[in-house]
Structures are given as structure tokens and as C-alpha cells.
Design a protein around this motif. Structure first.
Motif, PDB file in Angstrom:
ATOM      1  N   ASN A  53       9.432  -9.341  -5.457  1.00  0.00           N
ATOM      2  CA  ASN A  53      10.538  -8.528  -5.984  1.00  0.00           C
ATOM      3  C   ASN A  53      10.557  -7.106  -5.432  1.00  0.00           C
ATOM      4  O   ASN A  53      11.231  -6.236  -5.980  1.00  0.00           O
ATOM      5  CB  ASN A  53      10.461  -8.491  -7.506  1.00  0.00           C
ATOM      6  N   ASN A  54       9.767  -6.887  -4.345  1.00  0.00           N
ATOM      7  CA  ASN A  54       9.772  -5.597  -3.650  1.00  0.00           C
ATOM      8  C   ASN A  54       9.418  -4.424  -4.575  1.00  0.00           C
ATOM      9  O   ASN A  54      10.071  -3.379  -4.571  1.00  0.00           O
ATOM     10  CB  ASN A  54      11.134  -5.334  -2.991  1.00  0.00           C
ATOM     11  N   ALA A  55       8.383  -4.603  -5.352  1.00  0.00           N
ATOM     12  CA  ALA A  55       7.900  -3.523  -6.222  1.00  0.00           C
ATOM     13  C   ALA A  55       7.380  -2.376  -5.358  1.00  0.00           C
ATOM     14  O   ALA A  55       7.065  -2.542  -4.169  1.00  0.00           O
ATOM     15  CB  ALA A  55       6.790  -4.056  -7.127  1.00  0.00           C
ATOM     16  N   PRO A  56       7.268  -1.183  -5.920  1.00  0.00           N
ATOM     17  CA  PRO A  56       6.730  -0.040  -5.161  1.00  0.00           C
ATOM     18  C   PRO A  56       5.324  -0.338  -4.627  1.00  0.00           C
ATOM     19  O   PRO A  56       4.563  -1.091  -5.244  1.00  0.00           O
ATOM     20  CB  PRO A  56       6.699   1.085  -6.198  1.00  0.00           C
ATOM     21  N   ALA A  57       4.983   0.287  -3.521  1.00  0.00           N
ATOM     22  CA  ALA A  57       3.707   0.030  -2.857  1.00  0.00           C
ATOM     23  C   ALA A  57       2.526   0.293  -3.786  1.00  0.00           C
ATOM     24  O   ALA A  57       1.573  -0.493  -3.834  1.00  0.00           O
ATOM     25  CB  ALA A  57       3.586   0.897  -1.601  1.00  0.00           C
ATOM     26  N   ASP A  58       2.574   1.394  -4.542  1.00  0.00           N
ATOM     27  CA  ASP A  58       1.456   1.702  -5.434  1.00  0.00           C
ATOM     28  C   ASP A  58       1.287   0.644  -6.509  1.00  0.00           C
ATOM     29  O   ASP A  58       0.162   0.330  -6.921  1.00  0.00           O
ATOM     30  CB  ASP A  58       1.669   3.071  -6.087  1.00  0.00           C
ATOM     31  N   SER A  59       2.398   0.080  -6.961  1.00  0.00           N
ATOM     32  CA  SER A  59       2.343  -0.971  -7.974  1.00  0.00           C
ATOM     33  C   SER A  59       1.705  -2.237  -7.411  1.00  0.00           C
ATOM     34  O   SER A  59       0.916  -2.904  -8.098  1.00  0.00           O
ATOM     35  CB  SER A  59       3.754  -1.270  -8.490  1.00  0.00           C
ATOM     36  N   ILE A  60       2.009  -2.552  -6.163  1.00  0.00           N
ATOM     37  CA  ILE A  60       1.431  -3.732  -5.510  1.00  0.00           C
ATOM     38  C   ILE A  60      -0.062  -3.524  -5.279  1.00  0.00           C
ATOM     39  O   ILE A  60      -0.873  -4.431  -5.501  1.00  0.00           O
ATOM     40  CB  ILE A  60       2.172  -4.023  -4.192  1.00  0.00           C
ATOM     41  N   LYS A  61      -0.434  -2.322  -4.852  1.00  0.00           N
ATOM     42  CA  LYS A  61      -1.854  -2.018  -4.656  1.00  0.00           C
ATOM     43  C   LYS A  61      -2.634  -2.177  -5.957  1.00  0.00           C
ATOM     44  O   LYS A  61      -3.712  -2.775  -5.987  1.00  0.00           O
ATOM     45  CB  LYS A  61      -2.024  -0.585  -4.128  1.00  0.00           C
ATOM     46  N   GLN A  62      -2.072  -1.635  -7.023  1.00  0.00           N
ATOM     47  CA  GLN A  62      -2.744  -1.728  -8.318  1.00  0.00           C
ATOM     48  C   GLN A  62      -2.836  -3.175  -8.781  1.00  0.00           C
ATOM     49  O   GLN A  62      -3.864  -3.588  -9.352  1.00  0.00           O
ATOM     50  CB  GLN A  62      -2.002  -0.880  -9.351  1.00  0.00           C
ATOM     51  N   ALA A  63      -1.796  -3.952  -8.537  1.00  0.00           N
ATOM     52  CA  ALA A  63      -1.807  -5.362  -8.935  1.00  0.00           C
ATOM     53  C   ALA A  63      -2.902  -6.125  -8.189  1.00  0.00           C
ATOM     54  O   ALA A  63      -3.569  -6.991  -8.767  1.00  0.00           O
ATOM     55  CB  ALA A  63      -0.444  -5.991  -8.661  1.00  0.00           C
ATOM     56  N   PHE A  64      -3.089  -5.808  -6.922  1.00  0.00           N
ATOM     57  CA  PHE A  64      -4.159  -6.437  -6.151  1.00  0.00           C
ATOM     58  C   PHE A  64      -5.514  -6.070  -6.735  1.00  0.00           C
ATOM     59  O   PHE A  64      -6.385  -6.933  -6.926  1.00  0.00           O
ATOM     60  CB  PHE A  64      -4.080  -6.009  -4.690  1.00  0.00           C
ATOM     61  N   VAL A 113      -8.412 -11.659   2.964  1.00  0.00           N
ATOM     62  CA  VAL A 113      -7.333 -11.827   3.946  1.00  0.00           C
ATOM     63  C   VAL A 113      -6.102 -11.046   3.502  1.00  0.00           C
ATOM     64  O   VAL A 113      -5.403 -10.436   4.320  1.00  0.00           O
ATOM     65  CB  VAL A 113      -6.997 -13.324   4.123  1.00  0.00           C
ATOM     66  N   ILE A 114      -5.848 -11.038   2.216  1.00  0.00           N
ATOM     67  CA  ILE A 114      -4.682 -10.348   1.661  1.00  0.00           C
ATOM     68  C   ILE A 114      -4.835  -8.831   1.729  1.00  0.00           C
ATOM     69  O   ILE A 114      -3.860  -8.095   1.957  1.00  0.00           O
ATOM     70  CB  ILE A 114      -4.457 -10.806   0.202  1.00  0.00           C
ATOM     71  N   GLU A 115      -6.053  -8.350   1.571  1.00  0.00           N
ATOM     72  CA  GLU A 115      -6.313  -6.907   1.470  1.00  0.00           C
ATOM     73  C   GLU A 115      -5.678  -6.080   2.588  1.00  0.00           C
ATOM     74  O   GLU A 115      -5.006  -5.069   2.308  1.00  0.00           O
ATOM     75  CB  GLU A 115      -7.819  -6.655   1.398  1.00  0.00           C
ATOM     76  N   PRO A 116      -5.849  -6.442   3.878  1.00  0.00           N
ATOM     77  CA  PRO A 116      -5.256  -5.602   4.929  1.00  0.00           C
ATOM     78  C   PRO A 116      -3.729  -5.649   4.984  1.00  0.00           C
ATOM     79  O   PRO A 116      -3.120  -4.812   5.655  1.00  0.00           O
ATOM     80  CB  PRO A 116      -5.884  -6.155   6.216  1.00  0.00           C
ATOM     81  N   PHE A 117      -3.095  -6.597   4.288  1.00  0.00           N
ATOM     82  CA  PHE A 117      -1.629  -6.576   4.177  1.00  0.00           C
ATOM     83  C   PHE A 117      -1.178  -5.419   3.283  1.00  0.00           C
ATOM     84  O   PHE A 117      -0.063  -4.920   3.420  1.00  0.00           O
ATOM     85  CB  PHE A 117      -1.124  -7.886   3.557  1.00  0.00           C
ATOM     86  N   ILE A 118      -2.053  -5.017   2.368  1.00  0.00           N
ATOM     87  CA  ILE A 118      -1.673  -4.075   1.313  1.00  0.00           C
ATOM     88  C   ILE A 118      -2.293  -2.695   1.501  1.00  0.00           C
ATOM     89  O   ILE A 118      -1.705  -1.672   1.139  1.00  0.00           O
ATOM     90  CB  ILE A 118      -2.064  -4.661  -0.059  1.00  0.00           C
ATOM     91  N   PHE A 119      -3.485  -2.653   2.073  1.00  0.00           N
ATOM     92  CA  PHE A 119      -4.216  -1.396   2.255  1.00  0.00           C
ATOM     93  C   PHE A 119      -4.410  -1.131   3.741  1.00  0.00           C
ATOM     94  O   PHE A 119      -4.509  -2.071   4.534  1.00  0.00           O
ATOM     95  CB  PHE A 119      -5.574  -1.462   1.543  1.00  0.00           C
ATOM     96  N   PRO A 120      -4.513   0.134   4.170  1.00  0.00           N
ATOM     97  CA  PRO A 120      -4.415   1.357   3.367  1.00  0.00           C
ATOM     98  C   PRO A 120      -2.979   1.727   2.979  1.00  0.00           C
ATOM     99  O   PRO A 120      -2.756   2.420   2.002  1.00  0.00           O
ATOM    100  CB  PRO A 120      -5.028   2.425   4.269  1.00  0.00           C
ATOM    101  N   GLN A 121      -1.994   1.236   3.776  1.00  0.00           N
ATOM    102  CA  GLN A 121      -0.597   1.515   3.445  1.00  0.00           C
ATOM    103  C   GLN A 121       0.179   0.203   3.415  1.00  0.00           C
ATOM    104  O   GLN A 121       0.090  -0.595   4.353  1.00  0.00           O
ATOM    105  CB  GLN A 121       0.032   2.470   4.474  1.00  0.00           C
ATOM    106  N   TYR A 122       0.943  -0.009   2.356  1.00  0.00           N
ATOM    107  CA  TYR A 122       1.713  -1.251   2.246  1.00  0.00           C
ATOM    108  C   TYR A 122       3.136  -1.065   2.761  1.00  0.00           C
ATOM    109  O   TYR A 122       3.817  -0.094   2.425  1.00  0.00           O
ATOM    110  CB  TYR A 122       1.782  -1.724   0.790  1.00  0.00           C
ATOM    111  N   THR A 123       3.553  -1.974   3.604  1.00  0.00           N
ATOM    112  CA  THR A 123       4.959  -2.089   4.003  1.00  0.00           C
ATOM    113  C   THR A 123       5.337  -3.554   3.877  1.00  0.00           C
ATOM    114  O   THR A 123       4.476  -4.446   3.969  1.00  0.00           O
ATOM    115  CB  THR A 123       5.185  -1.633   5.463  1.00  0.00           C
ATOM    116  N   ASN A 124       6.608  -3.823   3.684  1.00  0.00           N
ATOM    117  CA  ASN A 124       7.033  -5.214   3.465  1.00  0.00           C
ATOM    118  C   ASN A 124       7.468  -5.927   4.736  1.00  0.00           C
ATOM    119  O   ASN A 124       8.142  -6.952   4.679  1.00  0.00           O
ATOM    120  CB  ASN A 124       8.156  -5.266   2.425  1.00  0.00           C
TER     121      ASN A 124
END
Length: 600
Positions: A53-64, A113-124
């Protein structure tokens, strides 16, 4: 009616019995485990939804972060009972050879494997790929829950799993092994210790004297607080955590298990089941790495093996022994980049490694081509460049020597032919297995002697286990590539060692690729021990670096890729470490404290 009344009374009586029947603590732990899996599963689904649902990057990081924190509360049992599923959920993000098909490569999956999709900066911009990986993770949690529901737990195994989790936090958790980019390792360690505390509290009614349990829970609270208070990965004092909290905890959990009357584990392990801490002087058993019970060490075998090790009788021309290249004063290395071949006309292929602690690894040679020291002996003795001998010739020569025959008879009393190919190799292997070297100043410090390390050396250890990332490949406490906490597998890595110290071109030695023609193994070499490293220069498989300072500089640059080489399969992180000159000096100072002078 009378019969019905009787039946009702019987049913009510049975229900009353069921109602008052005590639930076993292991069953309560199982309920706890399944509940934690369900919580983690829900949080992974929430992560999927946020990405979708394209949540904000910080929200996705926190969810991870919260999803993996939840997994950490299941980790102690997931890894213990279902290691393959645990690997699929939080294994290293590196491709591996399929266990059932040596020509097939298994792609990694899970949180790492998922971690580098989201950190250090998340883009969709890789949203579809990320959703696919999270979808796989969701499926793996379904699988974990299914197997957990059918898993029978035993009290002794639960306590064993709890103690192993403490070891996992020491060796992998606080080093950032499974959170290299998010750097949320301390919070994850705190979550894992919280699960240890909560499970111990389940057993509280089982203890007649709860003093030791209460002391352990208090210690857990302090350890959790110590981890949770650290928001800076690089600044965390790992040595203080290990000595003040983790070591006492592993010893205390073992003691609590014994207090409950849990049976002792009799199975053979690399890390002995009764080792109170990872750093006990006799915590490891080299017999674990033998092919069979008959191959286990004995005093007579080791004494015979030592004689053979220094005897030129095993070489074809009787002018070289194992000890010619493995010199005790150099920690059983030879001090040169590459030794001369036995005929003196050229050089051998690779640098001579130390054999100190060679018995505490699951594979030998730089390319991991053999599993047992007995097979290593065969390879070296028959190698045309190294000893240019043969086992049949060695057997013949030794049978003609009455003194040796007597010693073989004493070492192998059950053998029909005591002087045999295998017994020669087993004697050599037995001697090498006695060369366990775990009594350096570092070891004495973690066992309680606070005089053995200076502030600089302590800082060097903390850097080694943190910012410098050394501990994510050279795992404590063996400081080699044998993966904790079960120490069953010895890893190879692609780090991009150059052709020479000033070169920007990778060394031409293909490494493990010679053994398995898979691209992931091209230029892959075993991760050697850095114990006694101050005595084993020059360094790397080709001996190109003369000093530890050069080695640290190589890693600081990010290995071969960091130096500008094109190495698509490099497993070493290729970002620069940005170590200061002082930090580099501190790391070298610490490495020198891994020298153990007792095995000479």
C-alpha cells in the motif's frame, strides 16, 4: 435412566480429572512458542501490507524491525528443532549449493534477503521483488507453525535450546551477523533474551528452591537492559556484555537444568553439552570432527602421530617431514609466502596454514576439499610437490622398523594389521587434534582475569566484533569460519585477494571452484583462524601481505571490489569500513592477544 446417570457421573468425574490435571511445563513452552510464531506471522503480514500500500519508508522500516524482533522470540526453538526452516526465515543472504544436487544453487530467502531492499534507504523501485520475498517469508512462517504444532518438547532440550540461544547472541547476534544493514542487533538480542526469561518463568513452579532461578532472572533483566540501552551499534561494549551477562547466563542456565534433574546429553558435540561457557578451556571436543568412534584420539595414537609428524620416513625422498613446513615456533607455519616444492625447483601452490586448532573445523585445505584430517594426510603425503610419497611405501617402511611396530601395536591394539594406511593417517590426525590452542590472554580475560587485556586491546575486540565486521566471518571463540553455535560447518568466502600486495587484479587461483564448478565458488577460500595470527605471517592463501596492518587495510577498503576489482560473487561486504588509524591499531593490538604459547 440408571445407566445414563452412571455414565453422566463417570463423564463428570473424568472432566474433573482433566480440569485438575497439571499441564507439563514443556507443553506450556510449546504453547508459548506457537503464540510467538503467530505474532511474528501477523507482523510479517503487516509488513507485506505496508509495502503493497506504499506506506512511508519509515513505517516500512519499523514494520521490518518489529517483525524480526518477534521472530527473535521464537529463534531459540526454531533453530533447535527446525534449523532448515529457521534458515529459510533468517539465514545468511548468500546462495549455496543444494544438498541434494551439487550442480544446483539454492537462492537465499528470508529476513536477511529482505533487509537490503529496505535499508539503509527504502525506495519502491523494486516493490514487486520485495513483495515476492516477503511472500516467501510468509509461507515459511506457515511452515514453521505447522511443524511446531506437531513438535514434542522435552525439558532437557528446552534448557539446551535456551543455553544455545545465549551462545548465538554472543557469536552472531552482537556481531551484526544477521542485521548488517539495519544494525538493530542489540534490540534483537534483547528480544531473544526476553524469550529466555519468559520461558524460565514458565518453569518457576518446578523449583523447590527458587533462589538460583530468581538470580538468573535478575541477571537476564540486567542483560536485556544493557542491550536495549544501546542505540549505537558501533559503540556497544561487547566484551562487557559477554563477561558480565552472557557467560554467567549460559553457566546459570546449565546449572538450573541440572537442578531440575534433567538428564545430561551424551551425544558427541563440537561444543560439549556440559560446557558452562563458550570460553571454557576444554569446551570443545575435536573428536566430533572425526569420521567414526574408532578414529577418536588416544594418548598412544597422539604420541605415535607426533613421531610420524617429525619423521622424514613418510616422504618419498626421505628429506621432508610434516614438521618441515609446520614449525612450532611459528604456530606451525613456515614464515614464507609459499614454501619450496620437495625438489626445490619451484614453489607450492599456496601459503602454509597453521595446524593449531585444525582439529576444530569441519573441512581442511584452503578449498575445503576434504572433511577429515586423515584425508588431509593422504593428500599431503602423496602430493608430488609437498612430500611426494605414497601410503603403501610408508606402510612398508614402518613395518620394517621394530620400534614403530611396537608403537603401532600399542596405539591400535584391536587392529589385525596395526601398521596400516589408515592407522598412519589416524595417528597423524590424532596428534593434530591435540594441538588445541585456546589459552591466549584473550581467553584468560573472558574467564575472569582482568589483567590480561589493556583498554586498547579491549577496544580492538569490540571493533573486531562490531564496526570492523571481522566477527561475522571469523567467528568467536574459535575465530575461524566454523559457524556457531553448533560449529558443524566451516565456511568459505570470496574476498578478492589480489595477485600481489600492490595489484588491482584478483589472484588467479580459482580456490573451491576447482572442486565444484559453481560460479559462487570461484575464488572462494576457507575462512582460516586468526588465533596465533601474530606468529603466522605472511598472510592470505597466497601469502601476499607481510603484516597485519596490510591485512586490516585490505578489509578496510572492502576487499577486492573495494579495491576496484570486478568480482560479482564477492561475499565480503565491499563497502569501506572507514576505520580510523587509531581503530586499526587497536584491532591489531587485540589480534596479537590471540597468541597462545602453550602449544609448542
Amino acid at each position: 435412566m440408571k445407566k445414563i446417570a452412571i455414565v453422566v457421573i463417570m463423564v463428570m468425574a473424568c472432566l474433573g480429572c482433566t480440569h485438575t490435571q497439571k499441564t507439563l511445563p514443556a507443553d506450556l513452552v510449546k504453547q508459548y512458542y506457537i503464540l510467538q510464531i503467530a505474532k511474528a506471522d501477523t507482523l510479517v503480514k503487516q509488513l507485506y501490507s505496508k509495502v503493497q500500500n506504499n506506506a512511508p519508508a519509515d513505517s516500512i522500516k519499523q514494520a521490518f524491525k518489529v517483525a524480526r524482533l518477534a521472530y527473535k522470540k521464537t529463534e531459540f526453538l526454531a533453530e533447535y528443532y527446525n534449523p532448515l526452516t529457521a534458515k529459510s526465515i533468517n539465514g545468511a543472504p548468500i546462495s549455496s549449493m543444494d544438498d541434494n544436487d551439487q550442480h544446483k544453487i539454492d537462492a537465499p530467502e528470508g529476513f536477511q534477503v529482505i533487509e537490503p531492499f529496505i535499508f539503509p534507504q527504502y525506495t519502491n523501485n523494486r516493490k514487486s521483488e520485495l513483495l515476492q520475498e516477503i511472500g516467501i517469508l510468509k509461507s515459511n512462517f506457515v511452515r514453521l507453525k505447522s511443524v511446531a504444532q506437531h513438535q514434542e518438547l522435552a525439558n532437557a532440550q528446552v534448557f539446551d535450546a535456551l543455553r544455545t540461544e545465549v551462545f548465538r547472541i554472543i557469536t552472531l547476534g552482537i556481531s551484526g551477523f544477521d542485521a548488517p544493514i539495519a544494525q538493530n542487533s542489540m534490540a534483537e538480542g534483547a528480544a531473544a533474551l526476553t524469550s529466555v526469561k519468559e520461558v524460565l518463568n514458565i518453569y518457576k513452579p518446578e523449583f523447590k528452591n527458587q533462589t538460583k532461578l530468581n538470580n538468573t532472572v535478575q541477571l537476564l533483566d540486567k542483560g536485556i537492559k544493557n542491550l536495549a540501552a544501546s542505540s549505537n551499534f558501533n559503540a556497544f561494549d561487547r566484551m562487557q556484555f559477554i563477561t558480565a551477562y552472557a557467560n554467567p547466563l549460559s553457566a546459570s542456565i546449565l546449572n538450573l537444568s541440572q537442578q531440575l534433574g534433567n538428564p545430561e546429553f551424551k551425544d558427541l558435540r563440537a561444543l560439549k553439552a556440559n560446557a558452562a561457557t563458550l570460553f571454557d578451556e576444554n569446551a570443545f571436543d575435536a573428536n566430533y570432527y572425526t569420521a567414526s568412534y574408532d578414529a577418536h584420539m588416544s594418548k598412544e595414537k597422539a604420541e605415535l602421530g607426533k613421531l610420524l609428524f617429525y619423521d622424514v620416513i613418510l616422504s618419498g625422498s626421505k628429506n621432508r617431514s610434516c614438521g618441515s613446513c609446520h614449525k612450532p615456533e611459528l604456530a606451525f607455519t613456515d614464515g614464507v609466502a609459499k614454501n619450496a616444492t620437495i625438489n626445490g625447483k619451484s614453489l607450492v601452490k599456496r601459503n602454509t596454514p597453521t595446524i593449531l586448532n585444525a582439529g576444530l573445523q569441519a573441512a581442511s585445505f584452503y578449498d575445503n576439499r576434504v572433511n577429515y584430517l586423515e584425508d588431509q594426510a593422504t593428500d599431503v603425503i602423496s602430493n608430488a610437490d609437498e612430500m611426494h610419497g605414497s601410503m603403501p611405501t610408508a606402510v612398508k617402511r614402518l613395518k620394517e622398523n621394530p620400534a614403530y611396530v611396537l608403537k603401532f601395536n600399542a596405539a591400535f591394539p584391536k587392529s589385525k594389521e596395526s601398521v596400516s594406511d589408515y592407522n598412519i593417517r589416524n595417528a597423524l590426525g590424532s596428534y593434530i587434534r591435540t594441538l588445541t590452542s585456546l589459552n591466549s590472554p584473550f581467553d584468560k580475560y573472558v574467564r575472569g582475569d582482568k589483567t590480561k587485556l589493556t583498554k586498547q586491546e579491549l577496544n580492538g575486540f569490540n571493533l573486531y566484533m562490531g564496526k570492523a565486521k571481522c566477527g561475522t566471518c571469523h567467528f568467536t571463540p574459535l575465530f575461524n569460519g566454523t559457524v556457531p553455535p553448533d560449529f558443524r560447518v566451516t565456511e568459505t568466502e570470496v574476498i578478492g585477494v589480489p595477485l600481489n600486495a600492490s595489484s588491482k587484479e584478483i589472484d588467479t587461483d580459482p580456490g573451491k571452484y576447482n572442486l565444484r564448478k559453481l560460479t559462487l565458488y570461484k575464488n572462494a577460500f576457507k575462512t582460516p583462524t586468526v588465533r596465533n595470527i601474530a606468529l603466522t605471517a605472511p598472510y592470505m592463501h597466497n601469502g601476499i601481505y607481510k603484516t597485519l596492518e596490510e591485512v586490516v587495510d585490505f578489509y578496510n577498503e572492502g576487499g577486492g571490489v573495494g579495491l576496484g576489482m570486478d568480482i560479482p560473487n564477492q561475499t565480503l561486504p565491499f563497502d569501506k569500513l572507514n576505520l580510523t588509524d587509531t581503530e586499526k591499531k587497536d584491532i591489531v593490538a587485540f589480534l596479537k592477544k590471540l597468541t597462545d604459547n602453550t602449544k609448542r
